[in-house]
Design a protein around this motif. Structure first.
Motif, short mmCIF file in Angstrom:
data_model
loop_
_atom_site.label_atom_id
_atom_site.label_comp_id
_atom_site.label_asym_id
_atom_site.label_seq_id
_atom_site.Cartn_x
_atom_site.Cartn_y
_atom_site.Cartn_z
N VAL A 49 0.79 -1.29 -0.10
CA VAL A 49 0.18 0.08 0.05
C VAL A 49 0.98 1.26 -0.06
O VAL A 49 0.67 2.17 -0.73
CB VAL A 49 -0.87 0.01 1.14
CG1 VAL A 49 -1.64 1.12 1.29
CG2 VAL A 49 -2.02 -1.14 0.94
N ALA A 50 2.02 1.32 0.84
CA ALA A 50 2.82 2.29 0.84
C ALA A 50 3.56 2.79 -0.53
O ALA A 50 3.81 3.66 -0.80
CB ALA A 50 3.74 2.11 2.02
N SER A 51 3.87 1.56 -1.25
CA SER A 51 4.63 1.73 -2.58
C SER A 51 3.67 2.04 -3.48
O SER A 51 4.13 2.54 -4.63
CB SER A 51 5.37 0.42 -2.87
OG SER A 51 4.26 -0.50 -3.01
N SER A 52 2.40 1.85 -3.60
CA SER A 52 1.57 2.50 -4.33
C SER A 52 1.31 3.94 -4.22
O SER A 52 0.27 4.80 -4.81
CB SER A 52 0.05 1.86 -4.38
OG SER A 52 -0.51 2.17 -3.38
N ASN A 53 1.85 4.40 -3.38
CA ASN A 53 1.79 5.98 -2.90
C ASN A 53 0.45 6.70 -2.43
O ASN A 53 0.08 7.66 -2.67
CB ASN A 53 2.18 7.01 -4.29
CG ASN A 53 3.42 6.77 -4.74
OD1 ASN A 53 4.39 6.51 -3.74
ND2 ASN A 53 3.81 6.78 -6.07
N VAL A 54 -0.36 5.48 -1.80
CA VAL A 54 -1.65 5.83 -1.40
C VAL A 54 -2.44 6.62 -2.21
O VAL A 54 -2.57 7.68 -1.70
CB VAL A 54 -1.31 6.12 0.20
CG1 VAL A 54 -2.72 6.41 0.92
CG2 VAL A 54 -0.28 5.39 0.90
N PRO A 55 -3.02 6.17 -3.41
CA PRO A 55 -3.82 7.08 -4.24
C PRO A 55 -4.93 7.45 -3.84
O PRO A 55 -5.54 8.63 -4.12
CB PRO A 55 -3.84 6.31 -5.51
CG PRO A 55 -3.50 4.92 -5.12
CD PRO A 55 -2.66 4.79 -3.72
N VAL A 56 -5.67 6.68 -2.71
CA VAL A 56 -6.89 6.98 -2.24
C VAL A 56 -6.74 7.18 -0.76
O VAL A 56 -7.20 6.08 0.01
CB VAL A 56 -7.97 6.13 -2.64
CG1 VAL A 56 -9.14 6.69 -2.26
CG2 VAL A 56 -7.88 5.62 -4.26
N PRO A 57 -6.20 8.24 -0.16
CA PRO A 57 -5.83 8.24 1.32
C PRO A 57 -7.11 7.99 2.26
O PRO A 57 -6.86 7.44 3.41
CB PRO A 57 -5.10 9.45 1.56
CG PRO A 57 -5.58 10.47 0.35
CD PRO A 57 -5.98 9.53 -0.88
N LEU A 58 -8.33 8.51 1.85
CA LEU A 58 -9.42 8.34 2.64
C LEU A 58 -9.63 6.96 3.01
O LEU A 58 -10.01 6.57 4.01
CB LEU A 58 -10.73 9.16 2.13
CG LEU A 58 -11.86 9.21 2.92
CD1 LEU A 58 -11.69 9.72 3.93
CD2 LEU A 58 -12.90 9.70 2.01
N LEU A 59 -9.51 6.17 2.05
CA LEU A 59 -9.80 4.60 2.27
C LEU A 59 -8.50 3.90 2.50
O LEU A 59 -8.57 3.17 3.72
CB LEU A 59 -10.41 4.03 0.89
CG LEU A 59 -11.71 4.45 0.19
CD1 LEU A 59 -12.06 3.65 -0.92
CD2 LEU A 59 -12.80 4.27 1.19
N GLN A 60 -7.36 4.38 2.03
CA GLN A 60 -6.12 3.44 2.34
C GLN A 60 -5.39 4.10 3.42
O GLN A 60 -4.33 3.27 3.89
CB GLN A 60 -5.23 3.54 1.16
CG GLN A 60 -5.88 2.58 -0.03
CD GLN A 60 -4.96 2.74 -1.31
OE1 GLN A 60 -4.59 4.05 -1.50
NE2 GLN A 60 -4.39 1.58 -1.60
N GLY A 61 -5.77 5.13 4.11
CA GLY A 61 -5.14 5.49 5.53
C GLY A 61 -5.60 4.38 6.57
O GLY A 61 -4.65 3.95 7.17
#
Length: 185
Positions: A49-61
Motif C-alpha cells: 500500500v505504501a509503495s502504491s503512493n496511497v492514491p486514495v488516502p481516505l480509504l487506504q489511510g
C-alpha cells in the motif's frame, strides 16, 4: 534474625495464565507459526500500500493504520513469548490473546474491505500517453459513485495488497479460534 515480613498485597496476584510454551518453542506451535505469518503478510500489506503512493488516502489511510499497528503489536506479542517475559507479567495471557486477535480480525477485515473497494473502484480505467503531450484517462465504464484512477503499477500493487490483506484476515481468524479454544480449556 527474623524473616522479612511479606507484603500480602504482593502475594495476592495469581500466577500468569498462559498455555503457549515460552522461548523458541512457541515457534513450533500452530499459534506461533500463525503469528509469524501475520507479521510477514501484514508487513507485505504495509509495503504494497505504501509503495502504491496511497492514491486514495481516505480509504487506504485506514489500511495503512491497521497494517502498521498490527505489525508492531504482533511483533511485540511474539517478542514477549520468545523472550519469556510473558511469564513475568501477571495477567491472563490466554484472554489477552483472544481479545487482541478479535480486535485485529475486526480491524483487518475492515481494512481488507476498504482495500478491495479501492481496487474495484478502478473499474478498468487506465492512463495512456498520447503522442508525448500528456496523459489521458480512458475508462471502460463509469457506473457507480466512487471512481479511482490508478496507474497500472498502482492497480497491480493494490490487487496484491488486497489478496495479502485477505490472507492476514484469515490468519487472525485462525489465531482467534485457537486462542479461544485455549482460553476455554
Amino acid at each position: 534474625m527474623s524473616e522479612p515480613a511479606t507484603n500480602p498485597a504482593a502475594t495476592s496476584f495469581p500466577a500468569p495464565n498462559i498455555s503457549l510454551p515460552l522461548g523458541l518453542d512457541v515457534l513450533r506451535t500452530y499459534s506461533g507459526f500463525l503469528v509469524c505469518l501475520e507479521i510477514i503478510f501484514g508487513g507485505l500489506v504495509w509495503i504494497l500500500v505504501a509503495s502504491s503512493n496511497v492514491p486514495v488516502p481516505l480509504l487506504q489511510g485506514w489500511v495503512m493504520f491497521v497494517s502498521v499497528t498490527s505489525f508492531f503489536l504482533s511483533s511485540a506479542y511474539l517478542t514477549l513469548l520468545v523472550t519469556g517475559l510473558a511469564d513475568r507479567i501477571n495477567t491472563d495471557w490466554n484472554f489477552l490473546d483472544v481479545f487482541y486477535h478479535f480486535l485485529a480480525l475486526l480491524f483487518y477485515f475492515a481494512a481488507f474491505v476498504l482495500e478491495a473497494a479501492t481496487t474495484a473502484a478502478n473499474r478498468g480505467a487506465h492512463i495512456i500517453q498520447v503522442n508525448g503531450t500528456g496523459k489521458v484517462m480512458c475508462t471502460a465504464s463509469t457506473q457507480g459513485t466512487i471512481f479511482t484512477v490508478l496507474s497500472e503499477h498502482q492497480y497491480s500493487m493494490n490487487v496484491a495488497a488486497t489478496i495479502f490483506a485477505f490472507a492476514v484476515t484469515l490468519f487472525y481468524g485462525c489465531s482467534l479460534a485457537m486462542g479461544f479454544k485455549r482460553w476455554r480449556m
